[in-house]
Design a protein around this motif. Structure first.
Motif, PDB file in Angstrom:
ATOM      1  N   ALA A 177       0.851  -1.197   0.000  1.00 51.36           N
ATOM      2  CA  ALA A 177       0.000   0.000   0.000  1.00 51.36           C
ATOM      3  C   ALA A 177       0.885   1.244   0.000  1.00 51.36           C
ATOM      4  O   ALA A 177       1.908   1.294   0.687  1.00 51.36           O
ATOM      5  N   VAL A 178       0.509   2.235  -0.793  1.00 51.81           N
ATOM      6  CA  VAL A 178       1.266   3.492  -0.829  1.00 51.81           C
ATOM      7  C   VAL A 178       0.504   4.628  -0.178  1.00 51.81           C
ATOM      8  O   VAL A 178       1.087   5.639   0.203  1.00 51.81           O
ATOM      9  N   ALA A 179      -0.808   4.488  -0.037  1.00 49.82           N
ATOM     10  CA  ALA A 179      -1.609   5.522   0.607  1.00 49.82           C
ATOM     11  C   ALA A 179      -2.944   4.930   1.036  1.00 49.82           C
ATOM     12  O   ALA A 179      -3.402   3.930   0.476  1.00 49.82           O
ATOM     13  N   LYS A 180      -3.540   5.572   2.052  1.00 48.67           N
ATOM     14  CA  LYS A 180      -4.843   5.148   2.564  1.00 48.67           C
ATOM     15  C   LYS A 180      -5.697   6.372   2.849  1.00 48.67           C
ATOM     16  O   LYS A 180      -5.171   7.443   3.137  1.00 48.67           O
ATOM     17  N   ARG A 181      -7.003   6.155   2.767  1.00 54.98           N
ATOM     18  CA  ARG A 181      -7.948   7.204   3.150  1.00 54.98           C
ATOM     19  C   ARG A 181      -8.854   6.649   4.247  1.00 54.98           C
ATOM     20  O   ARG A 181      -9.469   5.597   4.089  1.00 54.98           O
ATOM     21  N   TYR A 182      -8.904   7.379   5.356  1.00 54.93           N
ATOM     22  CA  TYR A 182      -9.834   7.069   6.430  1.00 54.93           C
ATOM     23  C   TYR A 182     -10.837   8.202   6.529  1.00 54.93           C
ATOM     24  O   TYR A 182     -10.483   9.376   6.368  1.00 54.93           O
ATOM     25  N   VAL A 183     -12.077   7.848   6.823  1.00 50.56           N
ATOM     26  CA  VAL A 183     -13.129   8.838   7.043  1.00 50.56           C
ATOM     27  C   VAL A 183     -13.633   8.629   8.462  1.00 50.56           C
ATOM     28  O   VAL A 183     -13.947   7.492   8.856  1.00 50.56           O
ATOM     29  N   TYR A 184     -13.693   9.726   9.218  1.00 50.62           N
ATOM     30  CA  TYR A 184     -14.288   9.665  10.553  1.00 50.62           C
ATOM     31  C   TYR A 184     -15.590  10.441  10.506  1.00 50.62           C
ATOM     32  O   TYR A 184     -15.604  11.622  10.180  1.00 50.62           O
ATOM     33  N   LYS A 185     -16.692   9.769  10.827  1.00 51.94           N
ATOM     34  CA  LYS A 185     -18.025  10.368  10.726  1.00 51.94           C
ATOM     35  C   LYS A 185     -18.480  10.904  12.082  1.00 51.94           C
ATOM     36  O   LYS A 185     -18.504  10.167  13.069  1.00 51.94           O
ATOM     37  N   ILE A 186     -18.860  12.188  12.070  1.00 55.60           N
ATOM     38  CA  ILE A 186     -19.391  12.856  13.254  1.00 55.60           C
ATOM     39  C   ILE A 186     -20.806  13.297  12.933  1.00 55.60           C
ATOM     40  O   ILE A 186     -21.066  13.853  11.866  1.00 55.60           O
ATOM     41  N   GLN A 187     -21.709  13.042  13.845  1.00 53.29           N
ATOM     42  CA  GLN A 187     -23.085  13.495  13.692  1.00 53.29           C
ATOM     43  C   GLN A 187     -23.303  14.599  14.717  1.00 53.29           C
ATOM     44  O   GLN A 187     -23.071  14.407  15.911  1.00 53.29           O
ATOM     45  N   GLU A 188     -23.700  15.770  14.251  1.00 54.21           N
ATOM     46  CA  GLU A 188     -23.888  16.921  15.129  1.00 54.21           C
ATOM     47  C   GLU A 188     -25.371  17.215  15.300  1.00 54.21           C
ATOM     48  O   GLU A 188     -26.173  16.922  14.419  1.00 54.21           O
ATOM     49  N   PHE A 243      -1.152  13.538   3.597  1.00 49.42           N
ATOM     50  CA  PHE A 243      -1.243  14.283   2.343  1.00 49.42           C
ATOM     51  C   PHE A 243      -2.335  15.343   2.405  1.00 49.42           C
ATOM     52  O   PHE A 243      -2.188  16.429   1.845  1.00 49.42           O
ATOM     53  N   LYS A 244      -3.421  14.999   3.080  1.00 47.93           N
ATOM     54  CA  LYS A 244      -4.568  15.898   3.047  1.00 47.93           C
ATOM     55  C   LYS A 244      -5.512  15.571   4.191  1.00 47.93           C
ATOM     56  O   LYS A 244      -5.687  14.412   4.558  1.00 47.93           O
ATOM     57  N   VAL A 245      -6.126  16.620   4.753  1.00 46.02           N
ATOM     58  CA  VAL A 245      -7.215  16.477   5.723  1.00 46.02           C
ATOM     59  C   VAL A 245      -8.342  17.370   5.232  1.00 46.02           C
ATOM     60  O   VAL A 245      -8.152  18.569   5.056  1.00 46.02           O
ATOM     61  N   ASP A 246      -9.500  16.782   4.982  1.00 48.91           N
ATOM     62  CA  ASP A 246     -10.677  17.543   4.539  1.00 48.91           C
ATOM     63  C   ASP A 246     -11.760  17.451   5.594  1.00 48.91           C
ATOM     64  O   ASP A 246     -11.925  16.409   6.242  1.00 48.91           O
ATOM     65  N   LEU A 247     -12.519  18.528   5.731  1.00 44.51           N
ATOM     66  CA  LEU A 247     -13.710  18.544   6.577  1.00 44.51           C
ATOM     67  C   LEU A 247     -14.890  18.706   5.639  1.00 44.51           C
ATOM     68  O   LEU A 247     -15.012  19.726   4.962  1.00 44.51           O
ATOM     69  N   VAL A 248     -15.723  17.689   5.552  1.00 48.29           N
ATOM     70  CA  VAL A 248     -16.832  17.675   4.608  1.00 48.29           C
ATOM     71  C   VAL A 248     -18.135  17.734   5.399  1.00 48.29           C
ATOM     72  O   VAL A 248     -18.473  16.790   6.128  1.00 48.29           O
ATOM     73  N   GLU A 249     -18.844  18.836   5.244  1.00 49.06           N
ATOM     74  CA  GLU A 249     -20.103  19.034   5.955  1.00 49.06           C
ATOM     75  C   GLU A 249     -21.266  18.636   5.054  1.00 49.06           C
ATOM     76  O   GLU A 249     -21.345  19.061   3.909  1.00 49.06           O
ATOM     77  N   ARG A 250     -22.135  17.790   5.597  1.00 48.59           N
ATOM     78  CA  ARG A 250     -23.336  17.369   4.873  1.00 48.59           C
ATOM     79  C   ARG A 250     -24.502  17.448   5.845  1.00 48.59           C
ATOM     80  O   ARG A 250     -24.811  16.484   6.531  1.00 48.59           O
ATOM     81  N   GLY A 251     -25.138  18.621   5.906  1.00 45.05           N
ATOM     82  CA  GLY A 251     -26.239  18.812   6.852  1.00 45.05           C
ATOM     83  C   GLY A 251     -25.734  18.664   8.272  1.00 45.05           C
ATOM     84  O   GLY A 251     -24.742  19.284   8.648  1.00 45.05           O
ATOM     85  N   PRO A 252     -26.375  17.793   9.067  1.00 39.68           N
ATOM     86  CA  PRO A 252     -25.921  17.606  10.449  1.00 39.68           C
ATOM     87  C   PRO A 252     -24.754  16.627  10.572  1.00 39.68           C
ATOM     88  O   PRO A 252     -24.381  16.249  11.668  1.00 39.68           O
ATOM     89  N   ALA A 253     -24.192  16.214   9.440  1.00 36.61           N
ATOM     90  CA  ALA A 253     -23.074  15.269   9.458  1.00 36.61           C
ATOM     91  C   ALA A 253     -21.784  15.985   9.079  1.00 36.61           C
ATOM     92  O   ALA A 253     -21.776  16.884   8.238  1.00 36.61           O
ATOM     93  N   LEU A 254     -20.707  15.605   9.727  1.00 31.77           N
ATOM     94  CA  LEU A 254     -19.383  16.135   9.423  1.00 31.77           C
ATOM     95  C   LEU A 254     -18.458  14.941   9.241  1.00 31.77           C
ATOM     96  O   LEU A 254     -18.335  14.102  10.136  1.00 31.77           O
ATOM     97  N   ASP A 255     -17.843  14.849   8.070  1.00 29.94           N
ATOM     98  CA  ASP A 255     -16.855  13.809   7.814  1.00 29.94           C
ATOM     99  C   ASP A 255     -15.469  14.429   7.859  1.00 29.94           C
ATOM    100  O   ASP A 255     -15.214  15.434   7.188  1.00 29.94           O
ATOM    101  N   LEU A 256     -14.585  13.841   8.640  1.00 29.53           N
ATOM    102  CA  LEU A 256     -13.177  14.216   8.631  1.00 29.53           C
ATOM    103  C   LEU A 256     -12.480  13.177   7.765  1.00 29.53           C
ATOM    104  O   LEU A 256     -12.531  11.977   8.055  1.00 29.53           O
ATOM    105  N   VAL A 257     -11.850  13.630   6.695  1.00 30.38           N
ATOM    106  CA  VAL A 257     -11.231  12.734   5.719  1.00 30.38           C
ATOM    107  C   VAL A 257      -9.718  12.902   5.807  1.00 30.38           C
ATOM    108  O   VAL A 257      -9.199  14.007   5.584  1.00 30.38           O
ATOM    109  N   PHE A 258      -9.031  11.817   6.127  1.00 23.79           N
ATOM    110  CA  PHE A 258      -7.577  11.821   6.289  1.00 23.79           C
ATOM    111  C   PHE A 258      -6.958  10.940   5.212  1.00 23.79           C
ATOM    112  O   PHE A 258      -7.324   9.767   5.095  1.00 23.79           O
TER     113      PHE A 258
END
Length: 185
Positions: A33-44, A99-114
């Motif tokens: 593996a050379v790279a991985k993406r993890y998503v952490y889901k937060i519900q607000e 490489f990257k950290v994104d914060l993706v907001e979808r209504g009451p959901a927030l995904d942290l993408v690493f």
């Protein structure tokens, strides 16, 4: 199809094999593996969504994304992540590349993408807990840079619960011809 069905028959209900294909001789998924993406889901929101129990970390209210994004920027790059590793982590070195950290907001959901080259034990969960602390005003965005420099796990945030963490993508060395090519070198 038969292999997928057999595997899924023995896996717990929350883990599923969605596709399977033959791999080249000598291929080792973990080592190549050379790279991985993890998503952490937060519900607000004011109450936990019963359909997301055990699938996302509920946080009351709404976190200010601008301060969390400022803090997340400190995590990007090649650095020693000793402050973000579990005590029982057996990795020889804590140096990793994010490489990257994104914060993706979808209504009451927030995904942290690493996205990174590899991750330490509980690293994503600890980074998430720290970013939530920033969003809640318990830490400043610039404190993340200090936490990294101090290399002391006691300075970072709590480990976010496991039920919000998802491995979303793994990219492999091109020579194996498996999956889509990595966007990262």
């Amino acid at each position: 199809y038969r292999l997928m069905a057999a595997l899924n028959a023995h896996l717990p209900g929350d883990v599923r094999v969605m596709s399977a294909e033959a791999a080249p001789i000598g291929f080792f998924p973990r080592h190549h593996a050379v790279a991985k993406r993890y998503v952490y889901k937060i519900q607000e929101g004011p109450a936990a969504d019963p359909f997301l129990l055990d699938r996302a970390w509920h946080q009351y209210g709404k976190a200010p994304l601008d301060s969390m994004a400022q803090a997340a920027a400190h995590l990007v790059g090649e650095q020693d992540f000793s402050s973000f590793r579990a005590a029982e982590c057996s990795a020889k070195t804590a140096v990793r590349i994010i490489f990257k950290v994104d914060l993706v907001e979808r209504g009451p959901a927030l995904d942290l993408v690493f996205e990174g080259n590899r991750f330490l034990m509980h690293q994503v969960r600890i980074m998430t807990g720290t970013l939530v602390d920033v969003g809640r005003g318990r830490k400043s965005p610039d404190s993340v840079a200090e936490i990294l420099m101090e290399r002391d796990r006691r300075r970072s945030g709590i480990s976010a619960p496991a039920q919000g963490l998802y491995m979303d993508q793994v990219w492999y060395q091109r020579r194996w011809g498996i999956g889509e090519p990595s966007p990262w070198p």
